[in-house]
Design an enzyme around this catalytic site. Sequence first.
Site, short mmCIF file in Angstrom:
data_model
loop_
_atom_site.label_atom_id
_atom_site.label_comp_id
_atom_site.label_asym_id
_atom_site.label_seq_id
_atom_site.Cartn_x
_atom_site.Cartn_y
_atom_site.Cartn_z
N LYS A 116 22.38 -41.38 -20.25
CA LYS A 116 22.92 -41.43 -21.38
C LYS A 116 21.32 -42.85 -21.81
O LYS A 116 21.08 -43.38 -22.43
CB LYS A 116 24.10 -41.70 -22.26
CG LYS A 116 25.09 -40.90 -22.32
CD LYS A 116 24.27 -39.45 -22.56
CE LYS A 116 26.02 -38.42 -23.17
NZ LYS A 116 26.02 -37.85 -22.02
N GLU A 200 27.04 -49.46 -27.52
CA GLU A 200 26.23 -48.99 -28.60
C GLU A 200 27.46 -49.10 -29.89
O GLU A 200 28.60 -49.46 -30.18
CB GLU A 200 25.19 -47.71 -28.95
CG GLU A 200 26.13 -46.16 -28.49
CD GLU A 200 26.12 -45.35 -28.71
OE1 GLU A 200 24.66 -44.62 -28.44
OE2 GLU A 200 26.69 -44.34 -29.44
N HIS A 235 36.46 -36.79 -29.82
CA HIS A 235 35.45 -36.83 -30.10
C HIS A 235 34.50 -35.57 -28.98
O HIS A 235 33.87 -35.15 -28.60
CB HIS A 235 34.38 -38.03 -29.28
CG HIS A 235 34.83 -39.30 -29.35
ND1 HIS A 235 34.29 -39.84 -30.35
CD2 HIS A 235 35.36 -39.89 -29.09
CE1 HIS A 235 35.02 -40.76 -30.37
NE2 HIS A 235 36.18 -41.45 -29.53
N ARG A 291 20.57 -27.36 -22.60
CA ARG A 291 21.34 -25.97 -21.92
C ARG A 291 21.97 -25.53 -23.32
O ARG A 291 21.49 -25.41 -24.14
CB ARG A 291 22.54 -26.58 -21.54
CG ARG A 291 23.24 -27.38 -22.04
CD ARG A 291 25.01 -27.47 -21.59
NE ARG A 291 25.96 -28.67 -22.49
CZ ARG A 291 26.39 -28.42 -23.81
NH1 ARG A 291 26.42 -27.77 -24.28
NH2 ARG A 291 27.10 -29.80 -23.08
#
Length: 453
Positions: A116, A200, A235, A291
């Site tokens: 990430k 973040e 999530h 993917r």
Amino acid sequence: MFTRVLVANRGEIAVRILRTLRKMGIESVTVHSDAEADAVHVRAADQAVCIGPGPVSESYLRIDRVLDAARRTGAQAVHPGYGLLAENPEFAEACERAGLVFIGPTPEAIRMMGSKIEARRAMSEAGVPVVPGALEPVSGGDHALALADSIGYPIAAKASGAGGGKGFRVARDPGELPGAVEGARSEGVRFFADPTVYLERYLDDPRHIEVQLLGDTHGNVVHLFERDCTIQRRHQKLVEEAPAPRLPEPLRTHIGELAITAAKAIGYHSAGTVEGLLAGDEFFFLEMNTRIQVEHCVTEMVTGINLVEQQVRVAAGERLSFGQTDLRLDGHAIECRINAENAAKHFLPAPGTISGYQEPRGAHVRVDSGVGEGSAVLPFYDPMIAKLIVWGEDRATATDRMLRALDEFRIEGVTTLLPFHRALLASDQWRRAESCRDLLEDSAWLKQTARHE
């Protein structure tokens, strides 16, 4: 074109890929654990090879055994599906060394987007806006506090190699930050063997918008519009729809162009998805999935494009047979993930044996499933047992069709999310295209969904 392809996966996605291979006239091979010797995906293939015991670490994640199955059956290419080995760059490299075509992007693209932190850096350099936060990993407690102060609370602490809702913790003040960082780090090690964590800004109630991409090996990239995946628990997605509701056309065009910029920045080919958060009219890059996605079906329903077929054709060296201006949105599609879970008990998995199974039928109703009557839902594997997808001329029509299909779907012997989905799609919040986060965080409402059984 290939004459024989091995599908390195299981369940509904393996069945879905196998059907496309048959449609294309390509012989198919699949792999299975000894716990799934009679699974639907095994019966759907031309050949099947057992590669080990039930736990995925001893079978579906064994690269050596998957490649040995491909060698023994004479497969020319490998389709990884999603999950398991799909985003493992070592697997893609091992396929190449074995002389097999990996039906997906390059190992380099997988590796870059799998981190990430690296993905955020690459997108920032390409001019794609990312969620405000750090482009460096957390090095310690004082460093985390300094970074958080500069970003602003609430803070999301994320494992760099994470996905699927794991390795994610939220801190709403400095007191919660150490626990959030340690929680994200712990899950990063446990699930992804990577302790790297970054910070973040946590956006409280954004829309989760993602863009489907296709690229070939000749430099052509198109987007197939966007999906809204805001309905999630822990999530992890539960309901997806395409196109995103209430999205102005100029913003839709802008988001699609940003996604193409992201793909071209890393020389991407095959199917991929740029995921982002929409806060007001601002779209922020979140991650790129290298993917096929679970929710690719809704995009197929509104564009008429078979994404798995396109993956195979791209891997065989073909150019995309269409450009951006050839693509059109037609109607509205909704997908409900039918998991063997108990929503009233915080979505706990509910393994067991399916004693009765009957899928809904009718125009514009699609079921992607890897189970049938007598199938065992095992604790080794993901609890998603089917996906129910419908199409309608507009969102309201699609919602009504989904509610009818949910009523007709019969699964006995295991607890599923069918009653949860009935309650959700009948809610005023869904009809107003809200995020529904208040419902998914309301224990009393979740318990009431059992009444929709």
